[in-house]
Design a protein around this motif. Structure first.
Motif, PDB file in Angstrom:
ATOM      1  N   VAL A 256      -0.300 -11.561  -8.004  1.00  0.00           N
ATOM      2  CA  VAL A 256       0.948 -11.068  -8.761  1.00  0.00           C
ATOM      3  C   VAL A 256       1.711  -9.880  -7.706  1.00  0.00           C
ATOM      4  O   VAL A 256       1.121  -9.731  -6.620  1.00  0.00           O
ATOM      5  CB  VAL A 256       0.362 -10.226  -9.973  1.00  0.00           C
ATOM      6  N   LYS A 257       2.662  -9.454  -8.073  1.00  0.00           N
ATOM      7  CA  LYS A 257       3.498  -8.529  -7.236  1.00  0.00           C
ATOM      8  C   LYS A 257       3.328  -7.017  -7.807  1.00  0.00           C
ATOM      9  O   LYS A 257       3.785  -6.567  -8.689  1.00  0.00           O
ATOM     10  CB  LYS A 257       5.028  -9.066  -7.632  1.00  0.00           C
ATOM     11  N   TYR A 258       2.560  -6.489  -6.889  1.00  0.00           N
ATOM     12  CA  TYR A 258       2.347  -5.030  -7.140  1.00  0.00           C
ATOM     13  C   TYR A 258       3.367  -4.250  -6.639  1.00  0.00           C
ATOM     14  O   TYR A 258       3.597  -3.225  -7.210  1.00  0.00           O
ATOM     15  CB  TYR A 258       0.994  -4.658  -6.764  1.00  0.00           C
ATOM     16  N   THR A 259       3.800  -4.549  -5.309  1.00  0.00           N
ATOM     17  CA  THR A 259       4.843  -3.769  -4.764  1.00  0.00           C
ATOM     18  C   THR A 259       5.940  -4.840  -4.094  1.00  0.00           C
ATOM     19  O   THR A 259       5.846  -5.925  -4.233  1.00  0.00           O
ATOM     20  CB  THR A 259       4.327  -3.023  -3.679  1.00  0.00           C
ATOM     21  N   GLU A 260       7.020  -4.125  -3.674  1.00  0.00           N
ATOM     22  CA  GLU A 260       8.205  -5.092  -3.255  1.00  0.00           C
ATOM     23  C   GLU A 260       7.605  -5.974  -1.974  1.00  0.00           C
ATOM     24  O   GLU A 260       7.978  -6.985  -1.605  1.00  0.00           O
ATOM     25  CB  GLU A 260       9.260  -4.227  -2.620  1.00  0.00           C
ATOM     26  N   GLU A 261       6.679  -5.378  -1.225  1.00  0.00           N
ATOM     27  CA  GLU A 261       6.094  -6.175  -0.207  1.00  0.00           C
ATOM     28  C   GLU A 261       5.525  -7.610  -0.560  1.00  0.00           C
ATOM     29  O   GLU A 261       5.338  -8.443   0.105  1.00  0.00           O
ATOM     30  CB  GLU A 261       5.136  -5.525   0.746  1.00  0.00           C
ATOM     31  N   SER A 337      -9.136   2.777  -5.109  1.00  0.00           N
ATOM     32  CA  SER A 337     -10.272   3.138  -4.195  1.00  0.00           C
ATOM     33  C   SER A 337     -11.235   2.060  -3.794  1.00  0.00           C
ATOM     34  O   SER A 337     -11.915   2.203  -2.740  1.00  0.00           O
ATOM     35  CB  SER A 337     -11.100   4.524  -5.063  1.00  0.00           C
ATOM     36  N   MET A 338     -11.323   1.219  -4.577  1.00  0.00           N
ATOM     37  CA  MET A 338     -12.063   0.143  -4.127  1.00  0.00           C
ATOM     38  C   MET A 338     -11.437  -0.963  -3.038  1.00  0.00           C
ATOM     39  O   MET A 338     -12.387  -1.589  -2.364  1.00  0.00           O
ATOM     40  CB  MET A 338     -12.424  -0.963  -5.554  1.00  0.00           C
ATOM     41  N   TYR A 339     -10.274  -1.241  -3.474  1.00  0.00           N
ATOM     42  CA  TYR A 339      -9.558  -2.430  -2.571  1.00  0.00           C
ATOM     43  C   TYR A 339      -8.403  -1.907  -1.797  1.00  0.00           C
ATOM     44  O   TYR A 339      -7.595  -2.706  -1.279  1.00  0.00           O
ATOM     45  CB  TYR A 339      -9.052  -3.639  -3.232  1.00  0.00           C
ATOM     46  N   GLN A 340      -8.165  -0.738  -1.598  1.00  0.00           N
ATOM     47  CA  GLN A 340      -7.046  -0.192  -1.122  1.00  0.00           C
ATOM     48  C   GLN A 340      -5.705  -0.669  -1.805  1.00  0.00           C
ATOM     49  O   GLN A 340      -4.662  -0.944  -0.973  1.00  0.00           O
ATOM     50  CB  GLN A 340      -6.870  -0.365   0.288  1.00  0.00           C
ATOM     51  N   ALA A 341      -5.937  -1.181  -3.192  1.00  0.00           N
ATOM     52  CA  ALA A 341      -4.574  -1.727  -3.785  1.00  0.00           C
ATOM     53  C   ALA A 341      -3.521  -0.751  -3.849  1.00  0.00           C
ATOM     54  O   ALA A 341      -3.955   0.379  -3.980  1.00  0.00           O
ATOM     55  CB  ALA A 341      -5.061  -2.287  -5.235  1.00  0.00           C
ATOM     56  N   LYS A 342      -2.219  -1.393  -3.831  1.00  0.00           N
ATOM     57  CA  LYS A 342      -1.195  -0.429  -3.853  1.00  0.00           C
ATOM     58  C   LYS A 342      -0.397  -0.762  -5.224  1.00  0.00           C
ATOM     59  O   LYS A 342      -0.496  -1.999  -5.897  1.00  0.00           O
ATOM     60  CB  LYS A 342      -0.287  -0.941  -2.894  1.00  0.00           C
ATOM     61  N   TYR A 343       0.311   0.181  -5.741  1.00  0.00           N
ATOM     62  CA  TYR A 343       0.827   0.190  -7.018  1.00  0.00           C
ATOM     63  C   TYR A 343       2.270   0.650  -6.880  1.00  0.00           C
ATOM     64  O   TYR A 343       2.357   1.530  -6.080  1.00  0.00           O
ATOM     65  CB  TYR A 343       0.046   0.585  -8.235  1.00  0.00           C
ATOM     66  N   ILE A 386       5.928  12.046 -17.427  1.00  0.00           N
ATOM     67  CA  ILE A 386       5.228  10.910 -17.698  1.00  0.00           C
ATOM     68  C   ILE A 386       5.315   9.712 -16.653  1.00  0.00           C
ATOM     69  O   ILE A 386       6.674   9.672 -16.338  1.00  0.00           O
ATOM     70  CB  ILE A 386       5.589  10.185 -19.264  1.00  0.00           C
ATOM     71  N   LEU A 387       4.181   9.494 -16.084  1.00  0.00           N
ATOM     72  CA  LEU A 387       4.460   8.522 -14.861  1.00  0.00           C
ATOM     73  C   LEU A 387       4.005   7.382 -15.405  1.00  0.00           C
ATOM     74  O   LEU A 387       3.079   6.983 -16.148  1.00  0.00           O
ATOM     75  CB  LEU A 387       3.457   8.898 -13.941  1.00  0.00           C
ATOM     76  N   CYS A 388       4.964   6.188 -15.252  1.00  0.00           N
ATOM     77  CA  CYS A 388       4.491   4.814 -15.507  1.00  0.00           C
ATOM     78  C   CYS A 388       4.152   3.952 -14.555  1.00  0.00           C
ATOM     79  O   CYS A 388       4.897   3.757 -13.462  1.00  0.00           O
ATOM     80  CB  CYS A 388       5.681   4.293 -16.240  1.00  0.00           C
ATOM     81  N   VAL A 389       2.835   3.604 -14.332  1.00  0.00           N
ATOM     82  CA  VAL A 389       2.470   2.744 -13.228  1.00  0.00           C
ATOM     83  C   VAL A 389       2.272   1.302 -13.639  1.00  0.00           C
ATOM     84  O   VAL A 389       1.983   1.140 -14.628  1.00  0.00           O
ATOM     85  CB  VAL A 389       0.999   3.102 -12.844  1.00  0.00           C
ATOM     86  N   TYR A 390       2.974   0.621 -12.779  1.00  0.00           N
ATOM     87  CA  TYR A 390       3.335  -0.704 -13.315  1.00  0.00           C
ATOM     88  C   TYR A 390       2.206  -1.752 -12.856  1.00  0.00           C
ATOM     89  O   TYR A 390       1.349  -1.523 -11.970  1.00  0.00           O
ATOM     90  CB  TYR A 390       4.431  -1.535 -12.559  1.00  0.00           C
ATOM     91  N   ASN A 391       2.076  -2.995 -13.525  1.00  0.00           N
ATOM     92  CA  ASN A 391       1.175  -4.067 -13.035  1.00  0.00           C
ATOM     93  C   ASN A 391      -0.389  -3.611 -13.210  1.00  0.00           C
ATOM     94  O   ASN A 391      -1.139  -4.070 -12.376  1.00  0.00           O
ATOM     95  CB  ASN A 391       1.793  -4.464 -11.624  1.00  0.00           C
TER      96      ASN A 391
END
Ligand code: LLP
Length: 443
Positions: A256-261, A337-343, A386-391
């Motif tokens: 899936v697409k977490y970020t533009e990259e 923190s587990m997978y260095q995942a970006k959002y 209010i912060l909305c974090v996607y995906n």
């Protein structure tokens, strides 16, 4: 080819409304945060149903496809209900997941039980509830399942999970198909397993082979490679044992697409590659058209989910990082923190100034590593925003913990301007519900 839902960062219904607030499923996110509190998981029903339609369209030319939602990505009763309505079956990996889909009214013959160390109790429950397929992972499980099936006077319908020896370029913790993996039979062990099934385990019926390569996969070539290996094995087994296996399970994994990259392939592209390859191997190996199971998890549920947080304290390190803390973090989303995942994230409420600043979004848990998003450009963040974090639909709630004894957030389903709670927020009493003080300490 048009985009499929997994190629979007945000739920498909995301808009800024006339107040300047973000809206999903026709619901103002600031009002949702106000009504239900934060952190809050929000699932957009339209986006969820849309990806189901994308998958069905992608495979419309192969009627023998069986879509099995990998419920480990997010297993709740309401989500199970929606996927059931969309005609999906379920890949499950525990008594908890099996029980959840059972209680949601799912036809249990459409449920598959996966896992590398299923317990006696889990296998017994699965058989009692009529789970349709067991993907048997190892020799111990073959023996155990046969014994339990025989005690229940049943025949368990099985696939053999194999390790095809394909590496994909994803995080090493979520690769599973390479040879040195804890999952499945090595290719060299398949014959021993088959001989046991044919000669000794009379309460097992083998239907086919199963493999799963990994997760958050962007490489399209691995699915044809995997199908090649599975089809070749099926034709070899037919020749050697005169045993016709007519099912293959190619697992999940589409990214899936977490970020533009992130540039994940579309369901349509993957669908075409898989179906073309299936036709190719059916002809090449002269095998009957197999029933093909697909087990997508992340790509089904991720895009439809967002998490809302309230901004609290902040800290500007002199000449360094600007940290902005939110009221959640690694316990509701352990992936960074587990997978260095970006959002990706946006401020949900209207902000007058639109000059962007580089900030790091810190979680509220007592650990320096609890950083949700490092270096993201956002408008000036103030307490109460209010912060909305996607995906965040996949592997967030399903991996959430009560670290620091913080209550797990609530989850709402939004659709057509309505919002419904589908998971209650945990209370402080829930936190201590399983604690016991032994009598001898009470003196
Ligand atoms: N089938 C099997 C046998 C699996 O092991 C998995 C995922 C799936 C299907 C679904 O894969 P998906 O379509 O969701 O990629 N917690 C990690 C992901 C772990 C995936 C484990 N197996 C994460 O947050 O990235």
């Amino acid at each position: 080819m048009s985009l499929s839902t997994n190629q979007y960062i945000k739920p498909l219904t995301t808009v800024r409304n006339s107040k300047g607030n973000l809206e999903i499923g026709g619901c103002d996110l600031v009002s949702l945060a106000d009504k239900y509190g934060t952190p809050l998981y929000v699932i957009d029903e339209k986006t969820l149903r849309n990806i189901c339609h994308d998958y069905k369209k992608a495979f419309e030319n192969y009627p023998k496809i069986r879509m099995m939602y990998a419920s480990k990505a997010l297993c709740t009763s309401a989500v199970a209900k929606i996927l059931d309505q969309e005609g999906f079956g379920f890949d499950t990996v525990s008594a908890g997941e099996i029980y959840t889909v059972y209680k949601s009214g799912v036809d249990m013959s459409k449920v598959l039980f996966n896992g590398n160390n299923k317990s006696y109790d889990e296998l017994s429950l699965a058989l009692e509830l009529g789970v349709g397929r067991f993907s048997v992972d190892n020799f111990l499980e073959l023996a155990l399942l046969n014994q339990i099936a025989s005690s229940q006077n049943k025949v368990a319908d099985i696939l053999l999970r194999i390790t095809p020896g394909i590496e994909c370029h994803t995080h090493e913790y979520i690769q599973t198909g390479h040879l040195d993996s804890k999952f499945g039979f090595d290719l060299t062990q398949i014959d021993d397993a088959i001989e046991l099934i044919l000669n000794e385990y009379k309460n097992l019926k083998l239907h086919g082979l199963h493999a799963h390569i990994g997760s958050q996969i962007f490489e399209t070539g691995i699915y044809p490679d995997e199908i090649e290996i599975l089809a070749k094995e099926i034709s070899r087994i037919d020749r050697k044992y005169n045993l016709q296996l007519n099912e293959i399970n190619i697992g999940g994994g589409l990214g899936v697409k977490y970020t533009e990259e992130d540039i994940p392939p579309s369901t349509f592209e993957i669908g075409k590659l898989i179906v073309d390859k299936l036709h190719d191997v059916i002809e090449k190996y002269n095998i009957p058209e197999p029933v093909v199971f697909l087990e997508p998890g992340r790509s089904i549920i991720s895009t439809s989910g967002v998490t809302l947080y309230t901004v609290g304290s902040s800290k500007q390190v002199p000449h360094g990082t600007k940290y902005v803390a939110i009221d959640g973090g690694m316990a509701d989303n352990p992936r960074p923190s587990m997978y260095q995942a970006k959002y990706s994230a946006e401020v949900a409420n209207h902000k007058e100034c639109d000059e962007l600043k580089m900030v790091t979004i810190a979680g509220r848990f007592c650990e320096s590593g609890d950083i949700l998003i490092r270096n993201i450009e956002l408008p000036q963040l103030d307490e109460g925003d209010i912060l909305c974090v996607y995906n965040t639909g996949a592997y967030n709630y399903s991996m959430a913990s009560n670290y620091n004894r913080v209550q797990k957030p609530a989850m709402v389903l939004v659709s057509d301007s309505e919002s419904d709670i589908i998971i209650n927020r945990e209370s402080l009493d829930d936190i201590v519900a399983h604690d016991i003080i032994p009598d001898r300490l009470k003196l």
